[in-house]
Enzyme design. Structure first.
Site, PDB file in Angstrom:
ATOM      1  N   LYS A 128       0.856  -1.191   0.000  1.00 17.79           N
ATOM      2  CA  LYS A 128       0.000   0.000   0.000  1.00 17.79           C
ATOM      3  C   LYS A 128       0.888   1.235   0.000  1.00 17.79           C
ATOM      4  CE  LYS A 128      -4.375   1.239   0.229  1.00 17.79           C
ATOM      5  NZ  LYS A 128      -5.584   0.575  -0.276  1.00 17.79           N
ATOM      6  N   ASP A 168      -6.936   4.473  -4.545  1.00 21.71           N
ATOM      7  CA  ASP A 168      -7.598   4.360  -3.241  1.00 21.71           C
ATOM      8  C   ASP A 168      -8.199   5.748  -3.005  1.00 21.71           C
ATOM      9  OD1 ASP A 168      -7.770   2.497  -0.681  1.00 21.71           O
ATOM     10  OD2 ASP A 168      -7.280   4.467   0.114  1.00 21.71           O
TER      11      ASP A 168
HETATM   12  P1  NDP Z   1     -12.841   8.043  -2.854  1.00 28.29           P
HETATM   13  O1  NDP Z   1     -11.773   9.045  -2.652  1.00 28.29           O
HETATM   14  O2  NDP Z   1     -13.380   7.811  -4.209  1.00 28.29           O
HETATM   15  O3  NDP Z   1     -14.091   8.377  -1.914  1.00 28.29           O
HETATM   16  C1  NDP Z   1     -13.947   8.455  -0.533  1.00 28.29           C
HETATM   17  C2  NDP Z   1     -15.270   8.887   0.076  1.00 28.29           C
HETATM   18  O4  NDP Z   1     -15.179   8.805   1.496  1.00 28.29           O
HETATM   19  C3  NDP Z   1     -15.619  10.329  -0.234  1.00 28.29           C
HETATM   20  O5  NDP Z   1     -16.993  10.476  -0.243  1.00 28.29           O
HETATM   21  C4  NDP Z   1     -14.983  11.075   0.951  1.00 28.29           C
HETATM   22  O6  NDP Z   1     -15.569  12.318   1.203  1.00 28.29           O
HETATM   23  C5  NDP Z   1     -15.243  10.108   2.079  1.00 28.29           C
HETATM   24  N1  NDP Z   1     -14.176  10.241   3.087  1.00 28.29           N
HETATM   25  C6  NDP Z   1     -12.848  10.118   2.892  1.00 28.29           C
HETATM   26  N2  NDP Z   1     -12.164  10.325   4.028  1.00 28.29           N
HETATM   27  C7  NDP Z   1     -13.091  10.612   4.951  1.00 28.29           C
HETATM   28  C8  NDP Z   1     -13.024  10.920   6.328  1.00 28.29           C
HETATM   29  N3  NDP Z   1     -11.849  10.990   6.972  1.00 28.29           N
HETATM   30  N4  NDP Z   1     -14.181  11.117   6.968  1.00 28.29           N
HETATM   31  C9  NDP Z   1     -15.367  11.033   6.306  1.00 28.29           C
HETATM   32  N5  NDP Z   1     -15.494  10.748   5.008  1.00 28.29           N
HETATM   33  C10 NDP Z   1     -14.383  10.544   4.348  1.00 28.29           C
HETATM   34  O7  NDP Z   1     -12.262   6.692  -2.215  1.00 28.29           O
HETATM   35  P2  NDP Z   1     -12.744   5.196  -2.453  1.00 28.29           P
HETATM   36  O8  NDP Z   1     -14.212   5.148  -2.654  1.00 28.29           O
HETATM   37  O9  NDP Z   1     -11.851   4.591  -3.452  1.00 28.29           O
HETATM   38  O10 NDP Z   1     -12.369   4.526  -1.048  1.00 28.29           O
HETATM   39  C11 NDP Z   1     -13.266   4.485   0.045  1.00 28.29           C
HETATM   40  C12 NDP Z   1     -12.826   3.397   1.016  1.00 28.29           C
HETATM   41  O11 NDP Z   1     -12.826   2.134   0.319  1.00 28.29           O
HETATM   42  C13 NDP Z   1     -11.425   3.543   1.599  1.00 28.29           C
HETATM   43  O12 NDP Z   1     -11.422   3.009   2.916  1.00 28.29           O
HETATM   44  C14 NDP Z   1     -10.583   2.657   0.694  1.00 28.29           C
HETATM   45  O13 NDP Z   1      -9.404   2.212   1.334  1.00 28.29           O
HETATM   46  C15 NDP Z   1     -11.561   1.513   0.474  1.00 28.29           C
HETATM   47  N6  NDP Z   1     -11.281   0.683  -0.693  1.00 28.29           N
HETATM   48  C16 NDP Z   1     -11.211   1.231  -1.940  1.00 28.29           C
HETATM   49  C17 NDP Z   1     -10.979   0.417  -3.031  1.00 28.29           C
HETATM   50  C18 NDP Z   1     -11.007   0.938  -4.415  1.00 28.29           C
HETATM   51  O14 NDP Z   1     -10.959   0.125  -5.352  1.00 28.29           O
HETATM   52  N7  NDP Z   1     -11.107   2.235  -4.654  1.00 28.29           N
HETATM   53  C19 NDP Z   1     -10.715  -1.020  -2.865  1.00 28.29           C
HETATM   54  C20 NDP Z   1     -10.914  -1.508  -1.535  1.00 28.29           C
HETATM   55  C21 NDP Z   1     -11.148  -0.662  -0.491  1.00 28.29           C
HETATM   56  P3  NDP Z   1     -14.830  13.659   0.731  1.00 28.29           P
HETATM   57  O15 NDP Z   1     -15.003  13.728  -0.740  1.00 28.29           O
HETATM   58  O16 NDP Z   1     -15.527  14.734   1.476  1.00 28.29           O
HETATM   59  O17 NDP Z   1     -13.388  13.513   1.153  1.00 28.29           O
END
Ligand code: NDP
Length: 448
Positions: A128, A168
Site C-alpha cells: 500500500k 484508493d
Molecule cells: P474516494 O476518494 O473515491 O471516496 C472516498 C469517500 O469517502 C468520499 O466520499 C470522501 O468524502 C469520504 N471520506 C474520505 N475520508 C473521509 C473521512 N476521513 N471522513 C469522512 N469521510 C471521508 O475513495 P474510495 O471510494 O476509493 O475509497 C473508500 C474506502 O474504500 C477507503 O477506505 C478505501 O481504502 C476503500 N477501498 C477502496 C478500493 C477501491 O478500489 N477504490 C478497494 C478496496 C477498499 P470527501 O469527498 O468529502 O473527502
C-alpha cells in the site's frame, strides 16, 4: 510454546517496535486474535516464526515529494510505499492521497491487503502507499505536477513483477493516468501491468471502476442468501460518495434495494424516495463538488451536516464505504436498535474493534472489509492478466469473474469459520482463510 501466549507475545513485541501506530496495532490485533486456533493446530507456523515475519514489512519506503503550485509556491509532501508481503505474488495495493495519511495508516492498509489479496485466490502479494497530499481544491495542473513528482521517486521501486499500485481514496482514473504517463516517460517502456485502474483506452479493464462496490454487494448478497434473504426491498444506507460508495449503490439498486442515504466528509443526504444516482455521479464524478448539492436537484431530500449522523437512520443494511473507524461501538448499537440485519464493509477497517464485537454479539450478518471489499483488487489482478495477454475481456466476462471470485471468498470464509469452531463469524473465517495460503507459501520458501 502455547498458541495464545505466542500470539500475545508477538503482538506486544510488534506494538513496542511500532510505537504509537494505533491504526496498524488495531488491524494487527484483529487478525492475530483470529489466528490462535490456527496455531493450536499448526505448531509448524510457530516454529518457523510466521507471525513475527508476517507483521514486519519486507520493505518500507518514505520519500520527499516536492512540487510547485499554481502560484509558483514550492510545496513538499511525504510519499509512502509499504511493500508488505510478496509470498504469493508481486506487491499489490492502492495509493491513498489524503491529508491524514501517515506511516501507521499505510501500514494498516498494507497489512490488511496481504490477507485480502490472498482471499481473492489470485497471485498477488500485499502492499500500500500514498501521501499526505490533499487533492481537494487543487487544479488539474497541480494534481498532475504532484503525481509526476510522486512517480519520479516511486518508479524506482515498482514494476509489473515487483509492485503494482492502484487507486484508493483520492486516486481515481485521472491520477492513475498522470502516474502512468510519468512512469512511461521515465522508463521508456510501455509496461501496462505496472499500474491498475488505468483508462480503458490505454490498458485498463472494464468493471475496474465498478469492482469494489459491485463486489461488496455480491458478497453481502451471498451473506443474505445464506440466511434465506435478499436485497429486494431492503432499505440501505451507504457512507461516502466516492468510487466504492457510488458503485455499491448502483448494484444494490439493481438488485432491488432502496438506497436512502449517502455522505461525504462534510455531511449526509437522506432521500426517502431513494437516492438518484445520476445526480450523485454528476456531482461527484463530473463536477467534483460536495454532496450537499444534491438537495438543489431533489426538493424532498434532506442534507445534514456531520457525516457520522448517517448511522442514526433506520435501515436494514449498512454499508460503510468512506474511511477507517467511521462506526464506533455506540453507532453500532444505534444501528442494531434500529433493526439493521447486515453490515458490509466497503471501506477498509470502517468499524472499530468494539463495533465489530457489538455486531457479532447481536447476530448481525457482518462482512469484514478484507473479504467484502476484495472485488477491487481482484479486478485489478484481472487487469494485470489482460495486460499480460495483450487482450481484453468484455464487461460481462469480467463481471462474471468478479461475481465468482466474491462467491468463492464467501464460501472459503464460511468454511474456515466453521472448521475452526466460529460458525457465522466471517471476521475469523476471512482472517484464517487469507492467512493459510500466505503462511504455507512462506513455509515453502524458507526463512526469507
Ligand atoms: P474516494 O476518494 O473515491 O471516496 C472516498 C469517500 O469517502 C468520499 O466520499 C470522501 O468524502 C469520504 N471520506 C474520505 N475520508 C473521509 C473521512 N476521513 N471522513 C469522512 N469521510 C471521508 O475513495 P474510495 O471510494 O476509493 O475509497 C473508500 C474506502 O474504500 C477507503 O477506505 C478505501 O481504502 C476503500 N477501498 C477502496 C478500493 C477501491 O478500489 N477504490 C478497494 C478496496 C477498499 P470527501 O469527498 O468529502 O473527502
Amino acid at each position: 510454546m502455547n498458541a495464545k501466549k505466542y500470539v500475545e507475545k508477538t503482538f506486544e513485541e510488534m506494538k513496542q517496535r511500532n510505537d504509537g501506530q494505533i491504526e496498524f496495532h488495531q488491524a494487527v490485533e484483529e487478525v492475530f486474535k483470529s489466528l490462535i486456533p490456527v496455531f493450536e493446530k499448526h505448531p509448524e507456523y510457530i516454529e518457523n516464526g510466521i507471525l513475527e515475519r508476517i507483521v514486519e514489512p519486507e520493505r518500507q519506503l518514505m520519500f520527499r515529494v516536492p512540487w510547485v503550485d499554481d502560484n509558483g509556491n514550492v510545496k513538499v509532501n511525504r510519499g509512502f510505499r509499504i511493500q508488505f508481503n510478496s509470498a504469493i505474488g508481486p506487491y499489490k495495493g492502492g495509493l491513498r492521497l489524503h491529508p491524514t495519511v501517515n506511516l501507521s495508516i499505510i501500514k494498516f492498509l498494507g497489512f490488511e491487503q496481504i490477507f485480502k489479496n490472498s482471499l481473492t485466490g489470485l497471485p498477488i502479494g500485499g502492499g500500500k502507499g500514498g501521501s499526505d497530499f490533499d487533492p481537494k481544491g487543487k487544479s488539474d495542473g497541480e494534481i498532475m505536477r504532484f503525481c509526476q513528482s510522486f512517480m519520479t521517486e516511486l518508479c524506482k521501486y515498482i514494476g509489473q513483477y515487483m509492485d503494482v499500485p492502484a487507486g484508493d481514496i483520492g486516486v481515481g482514473g485521472r491520477e492513475i493516468g498522470y502516474l502512468f504517463g510519468q512512469y512511461k516517460r521515465l522508463k521508456s517502456t510501455y509496461e501496462a501491468g505496472v499500474l491498475t485502474g488505468k483508462g480503458l483506452n490505454y490498458g485498463g479493464s472494464l468493471v475496474r471502476k465498478e469492482a469494489t462496490g459491485y463486489g461488496l454487494i455480491y458478497f453481502v448478497d451471498e451473506m443474505l442468501k445464506g440466511k434465506g434473504m435478499s436485497f429486494k426491498d431492503k432499505k440501505v444506507v451507504v457512507s461516502g460518495s466516492g468510487n466504492v460508495a457510488i458503485y455499491a449503490m448502483e448494484k444494490a439498486q439493481q438488485l432491488g434495494a432502496k438506497v436512502i442515504a449517502c455522505s461525504d466528509s462534510n455531511g449526509y443526504i437522506y432521500d426517502k424516495n431513494g437516492i438518484d444516482l445520476d445526480t450523485v455521479k454528476k456531482i461527484k464524478e463530473v463536477e467534483r463538488k460536495r454532496i450537499k448539492e444534491y438537495i438543489k436537484y431533489h426538493k424532498d431530500a434532506e442534507y445534514h451536516e456531520e457525516h457520522r449522523g448517517i448511522w442514526t437512520i433506520q435501515c436494514d443494511i449498512a454499508l460503510p464505504c468512506a474511511t477507517q473507524n467511521e462506526i464506533n461501538e455506540q453507532e453500532a448499537k444505534v444501528l442494531i436498535e434500529n433493526g439493521v440485519i447486515a453490515v458490509g464493509e466497503g471501506a477498509n477497517m470502517p468499524s472499530t474493534l468494539d463495533a465489530v464485537n457489538v455486531f457479532l454479539q447481536n447476530g448481525v450478518l457482518f462482512g469484514p472489509a478484507k473479504a467484502a471489499n476484495a472485488g477491487g483488487v481482484a479486478v485489478s489482478a484481472l487487469e494485470m492478466s489482460q495486460n499480460s495477454m495483450r487482450y481484453s475481456w468484455t464487461f460481462e466476462e469480467v463481471d462474471e469473474r468478479l461475481n465468482n471470485i466474491m462467491k468463492n471468498i464467501y464460501i472459503n470464509t464460511v468454511k474456515c469459520a466453521e472448521e475452526y469452531g466460529y460458525k457465522d463469524n466471517y471476521v475469523v473465517g476471512a482472517n484464517i482463510a487469507g492467512f493459510l495460503k500466505v503462511a504455507d507459501a512462506m513455509l515453502a520458501q524458507g526463512i526469507v
